[in-house]
Design a protein around this motif. Structure first.
Motif, PDB file in Angstrom:
ATOM      1  N   PRO A 123      13.408 -18.996  15.191  1.00  0.00           N
ATOM      2  CA  PRO A 123      12.714 -18.633  13.915  1.00  0.00           C
ATOM      3  C   PRO A 123      12.897 -17.035  13.552  1.00  0.00           C
ATOM      4  O   PRO A 123      12.683 -16.273  14.394  1.00  0.00           O
ATOM      5  N   ASN A 124      12.898 -17.088  12.230  1.00  0.00           N
ATOM      6  CA  ASN A 124      12.770 -15.941  11.507  1.00  0.00           C
ATOM      7  C   ASN A 124      14.063 -14.921  11.984  1.00  0.00           C
ATOM      8  O   ASN A 124      14.287 -13.649  11.503  1.00  0.00           O
ATOM      9  N   TYR A 125      15.108 -15.641  12.309  1.00  0.00           N
ATOM     10  CA  TYR A 125      16.520 -14.980  12.375  1.00  0.00           C
ATOM     11  C   TYR A 125      17.389 -15.661  11.720  1.00  0.00           C
ATOM     12  O   TYR A 125      17.524 -16.626  11.560  1.00  0.00           O
ATOM     13  N   GLY A 126      18.663 -14.883  11.738  1.00  0.00           N
ATOM     14  CA  GLY A 126      19.585 -15.328  10.925  1.00  0.00           C
ATOM     15  C   GLY A 126      20.477 -16.367  11.675  1.00  0.00           C
ATOM     16  O   GLY A 126      19.966 -16.732  13.241  1.00  0.00           O
ATOM     17  N   TYR A 127      21.452 -17.011  11.404  1.00  0.00           N
ATOM     18  CA  TYR A 127      22.319 -17.856  12.351  1.00  0.00           C
ATOM     19  C   TYR A 127      23.090 -17.330  13.356  1.00  0.00           C
ATOM     20  O   TYR A 127      23.751 -16.326  12.861  1.00  0.00           O
ATOM     21  N   SER A 138      19.775 -21.355  15.759  1.00  0.00           N
ATOM     22  CA  SER A 138      18.818 -20.219  15.255  1.00  0.00           C
ATOM     23  C   SER A 138      17.557 -20.057  15.931  1.00  0.00           C
ATOM     24  O   SER A 138      17.168 -21.105  16.429  1.00  0.00           O
TER      25      SER A 138
END
Lengths: 112, 110
Positions: A97-101, A95
């Motif tokens: 930062p601030n995003y989903g996997y 991932s």
């Protein structure tokens, strides 16, 4: 679209043997993870990895488990001495930062 | 303690019917909430993030902090929506583990 790649897709091993599961995360992602899913059960967190070290690990991730990012590309999960209960689907994810996997397609580990 | 609860293991609806997949969470801070989907024999895929407030494949999810819920909704279900859906919580900015609910299997009947 970038993908997380996992190899092998299926691994059969004898109890007590060492296995290494391999993952190639998305190249500009900074965080890497391993999860597992025992058949019919929930997705369980194993470990997260950032800046070349483990940032968090679960109680499942005992001394039999280790992770490495040996060459800046691969991200591996090693199980030193497999047990029957290690049989599961193992998912790698990465991932930003601030995003989903973004998950890989998984490695099905069967310990016999 | 951080926890994600999906009360329904299986949800079966007819094609064209509305669908709501329930998710409740337990976390004291301001988490990031996600929905992931896993179609048959495929990898887990990110479906929605609460912070982006988007609609993907007709699905929407609204974070209700008062009820600590993040239910997934679609007004008209399609057969291709049949899949396993996982609600997930991340307590912070990247590098922290994401906690998954047990999942709800959605079956859309023709």
């Amino acid at each position: 679209e970038p993908e997380v790649t996992q190899t092998p897709s299926h691994q059969v091993t004898q109890m007590g043997q060492e296995v290494i599961l391999r993952c190639v995360p998305i190249s500009n992602h900074l965080y890497f993870y391993w999860y597992r899913q025992i058949l019919g059960q929930k997705v369980e967190f194993l470990v997260s990895f950032y800046n070349n070290e483990i940032s968090e690990k679960s109680e499942i991730f005992d001394d039999q488990f280790s992770v490495e990012r040996p060459d800046g590309s691969n991200f591996t999960l090693k199980i030193r001495s497999t047990k029957l209960e290690d049989s599961a689907m193992y998912f790698c994810a990465s991932s930003a930062p601030n995003y989903g996997y973004t998950f890989g397609s998984g490695t099905r580990l069967t310990v016999v | 303690a951080q926890r994600v609860t999906q009360p329904e293991k299986l949800l079966s609806v007819f094609k064209g019917a509305p669908v709501e997949l329930k998710c409740n969470y337990s976390y004291s801070g301001s988490p990031e909430l996600f929905w992931y989907v896993q179609y048959s024999r495929q990898r887990l895929q990110l479906l929605l993030r609460h912070i982006s407030r988007e609609s993907i494949k007709g699905f929407t999810a609204d974070l209700n902090k008062g009820e600590t819920s993040f239910h997934l909704k679609k007004p008209f279900a399609q057969e291709e929506d049949s899949a396993m859906y996982y609600c997930a919580l991340n307590p912070g900015t990247g590098g922290f583990k994401t906690i998954f609910g047990a999942g709800t299997r959605l079956f859309v009947k023709a």
